[in-house]
Design an enzyme around this catalytic site. Structure first.
Site, PDB file in Angstrom:
ATOM      1  N   CYS A  52      20.907  48.679  40.229  1.00 32.19           N
ATOM      2  CA  CYS A  52      22.149  48.404  39.503  1.00 32.19           C
ATOM      3  C   CYS A  52      22.806  49.677  39.001  1.00 32.19           C
ATOM      4  CB  CYS A  52      21.868  47.449  38.339  1.00 32.19           C
ATOM      5  SG  CYS A  52      23.306  47.174  37.278  1.00 32.19           S
ATOM      6  N   CYS A  83      25.672  47.809  40.706  1.00 33.45           N
ATOM      7  CA  CYS A  83      26.713  47.335  39.797  1.00 33.45           C
ATOM      8  C   CYS A  83      27.586  48.452  39.218  1.00 33.45           C
ATOM      9  CB  CYS A  83      26.098  46.571  38.628  1.00 33.45           C
ATOM     10  SG  CYS A  83      24.733  45.476  39.058  1.00 33.45           S
ATOM     11  N   LYS A 105      29.630  50.563  41.869  1.00 31.02           N
ATOM     12  CA  LYS A 105      30.520  49.592  42.519  1.00 31.02           C
ATOM     13  C   LYS A 105      31.694  49.237  41.630  1.00 31.02           C
ATOM     14  CE  LYS A 105      29.877  45.644  41.513  1.00 31.02           C
ATOM     15  NZ  LYS A 105      29.023  44.681  42.161  1.00 31.02           N
ATOM     16  N   TYR A 155      28.357  39.444  49.215  1.00 29.84           N
ATOM     17  CA  TYR A 155      29.200  40.014  48.161  1.00 29.84           C
ATOM     18  C   TYR A 155      29.160  41.533  48.207  1.00 29.84           C
ATOM     19  CZ  TYR A 155      24.984  40.766  45.280  1.00 29.84           C
ATOM     20  OH  TYR A 155      23.775  41.187  44.799  1.00 29.84           O
ATOM     21  N   GLU A 164      32.646  43.490  48.543  1.00 28.67           N
ATOM     22  CA  GLU A 164      32.993  44.406  47.453  1.00 28.67           C
ATOM     23  C   GLU A 164      33.226  45.820  47.983  1.00 28.67           C
ATOM     24  OE1 GLU A 164      30.753  42.324  43.636  1.00 28.67           O
ATOM     25  OE2 GLU A 164      29.653  43.780  44.855  1.00 28.67           O
ATOM     26  N   HIS A 182      48.333  32.089  25.225  1.00 27.50           N
ATOM     27  CA  HIS A 182      49.435  32.326  26.147  1.00 27.50           C
ATOM     28  C   HIS A 182      50.065  33.693  25.893  1.00 27.50           C
ATOM     29  CE1 HIS A 182      52.573  31.115  28.917  1.00 27.50           C
ATOM     30  NE2 HIS A 182      53.494  31.524  28.038  1.00 27.50           N
ATOM     31  N   GLU A 185      43.878  30.758  30.096  1.00 27.48           N
ATOM     32  CA  GLU A 185      44.461  29.500  29.622  1.00 27.48           C
ATOM     33  C   GLU A 185      44.648  28.503  30.753  1.00 27.48           C
ATOM     34  OE1 GLU A 185      48.568  29.215  28.403  1.00 27.48           O
ATOM     35  OE2 GLU A 185      49.072  31.074  29.475  1.00 27.48           O
TER      36      GLU A 185
END
Length: 512
Positions: A72, A77, A80, A212, A216, A487, A492
């Protein structure tokens, strides 16, 4: 001397701790210095236990190596996400003229500057982990460990110095490494172990795979300005919701990534200076197989990962592993406990465990508490949130629509969904056609319990994290829709969901 191929995948630094002796006994020895192993070791040390961490990195086939912290931190992670952010910044810069910025036409990117800054940051993390271990009086041993018996590990460092280490408990946290397809010329390709430290820009790149990791990497390479193609054998993002996966791929295609579908490589050959001739087969619509060739500068294999367990000596002491993946098999009562009671496994090396850093960290801490603090709390591997950091991010928690229907039956499933347009995309004309969210619900007691959350859009990880908490508490659609949205935000859109797939109504962008 230990053959290189045996020194499999234990993230590490370059120097052994001088505090360790030629022979020592510990309450706990953790094999592997990734996120899970470090978390477990530090938690055990907090209970006053004598702890050691063994850690060693086998160079990749291209010679890449790294420091303490595991996949990672070093090749996963962290780099990346930083390169993903760099690509997003580039896209926004190019689109920002409509926001009033005077942007020159010849905006360019410097690969070496990005890689240098990313890797300087990673080295600071490597150093920080070593300081943390020292502060907690944990012995850091930069050596490769193999079991000689159930309570003894033989540790050999890079100078071939050997020591014998015994312990009451062992935790295997060695993670995994990328696997290569079984074709000629794979030595010409790289993997995610290498992409973040390339000395030269990758140029025209072929990414083989549709996981993934593949999407990615292809996404940020395209965003940084490189001609990038993705070779897909079957489907994108296997294991994820497939209707969402198609949206992710569609956005990537819109942004310039080429997809070579129903295709598999058969051979790589050197072709001039800094070029690779790739031969592949593609299945046409009429099911005929067509052979293609094309020249690329870089070929990145992202075709899956294998647990780094086969040379640890685990089989000789009775630890059961999956013969295909190399992952260790836990017990029904305690998933982290292997077939040898005092040997546990955490993280990517554990069969059935999501390959996610926060999962490894939490399971490592809980394991240490059970071993040394009288806790009985087990890791909950259900409803684990995750995000795919493609150019248009995809966050999810729980079941895909396909899995929910298979588990509960189509008649008991209700799906609320909608397309939407992020306000931040409105003026800049960033493509929003794939922005979408849906809730997969099970009908229960005249309500709808949410069992799957899916969100495609900017900042998906940030949005998904909060809804993951509510799902862990068993939230229903009725409770969620009673909340007032903030908002104007993308999040939302989730509390505004009211159209069901079953109704057949148009789920396109609408106003308030």
């Amino acid at each position: 001397m230990i053959p290189r191929r045996l020194l499999a995948g234990l993230g590490g630094c370059r120097h052994a701790s001088s505090s360790t002796s030629a022979s020592a006994h510990y309450d706990l020895v953790v094999i592997g210095g990734g996120s899970g192993g470090l978390a477990c070791s530090k938690e055990a040390a907090s209970f006053g236990k004598k702890v050691a961490v063994l850690d060693y990195v086998q160079p990749s086939s291209q010679g890449s190596t790294w420091g303490l912290g595991g996949t990672c931190v070093n090749v996963g992670c962290i780099p990346k996400k930083l390169m993903h952010q760099a690509a997003l910044a580039g896209t926004l810069i190019k689109k920002s003229s409509k926001l009033g910025w005077n942007v020159p036409d010849d905006v360019s990117h410097d690969w070496s500057t990005l890689c240098g800054n990313v890797n300087n940051y990673i080295r600071s993390l490597n150093w920080g982990y070593r300081v943390q271990l020292k502060d907690k009086a944990i012995d850091y041993i930069n050596a490769y460990g193999t079991f000689s018996d159930a309570h003894t590990v033989r540790a050999v460092d890079k100078r071939q110095n050997e020591r014998r280490i015994t312990a009451d408990h062992f935790v295997v946290a060695v993670g995994g490494r990328p696997q290569y397809p079984d074709i000629d010329g794979t030595e010409l390709g790289i993997t995610s172990d290498d992409i973040f430290t390339l000395q030269s820009p990758p140029g025209k790149t072929l990414v083989v795979g549709a996981s993934y990791v593949a999407l990615e990497c292809a996404g940020f390479l395209t965003g940084l300005g490189y001609d990038t193609s993705v070779m897909v054998r079957s489907i994108c993002l296997r294991g994820f919701d497939q209707s969402i996966s198609s949206l992710v791929a569609a956005h990537m295609e819109h942004e310039g990534t080429r997809f070579l579908r129903n295709s598999s490589p058969t051979k790589l050959q050197r072709h001039g200076e800094n070029e690779i001739l790739v031969t592949w087969q593609a299945v046409a619509d009429n099911s005929s197989v067509v052979e293609h060739t094309e020249v690329f500068n870089t070929v990145l294999f992202a075709t899956g990962r294998t647990a780094s367990t086969k040379s640890l000596g685990l089989e000789s002491i009775g630890v059961q592993a999956d013969t295909h993946t190399g992952k260790l098999i836990g017990s029904a009562e305690c998933p982290e406990q292997t077939s040898v009671p005092h040997i546990s496994a955490i993280g990517d090396v554990l069969q059935g465990c999501p390959e996610l850093t926060p999962v490894a960290i939490r399971s490592g801490k809980l394991l240490a508490r059970r071993l040394f603090a009288g806790s009985s709390e087990q890791m909950n591997y259900d409803l684990v949130p995750t995000t795919v950091f493609t150019p248009l991010e995809y966050g999810c928690v729980g079941l895909s629509e396909e899995d929910a229907i298979q588990r509960h039956g189509e008649s008991d499933i209700e799906v609320f969904h909608a397309n939407y347009r992020p306000l931040e995309y409105a003026i800049t004309d960033i493509d929003h056609s794939s922005c979408y969210t849906k809730l997969v619900c099970v009908k229960e007691n005249k309500q709808h319990r949410i069992v799957g959350f899916h969100f495609v859009g900017p900042n998906a990880g940030e949005v998904t994290q909060g809804f993951a908490v509510s799902m862990s508490a068993g939230i229903t659609y009725e409770q969620l829709s009673s909340c007032v949205g903030i908002h104007p935000t993308c999040a939302e859109e989730i509390v505004k969901l009211h159209i069901t797939k079953r109704s057949g109504e148009d789920a396109s962008v609408s106003g308030c």
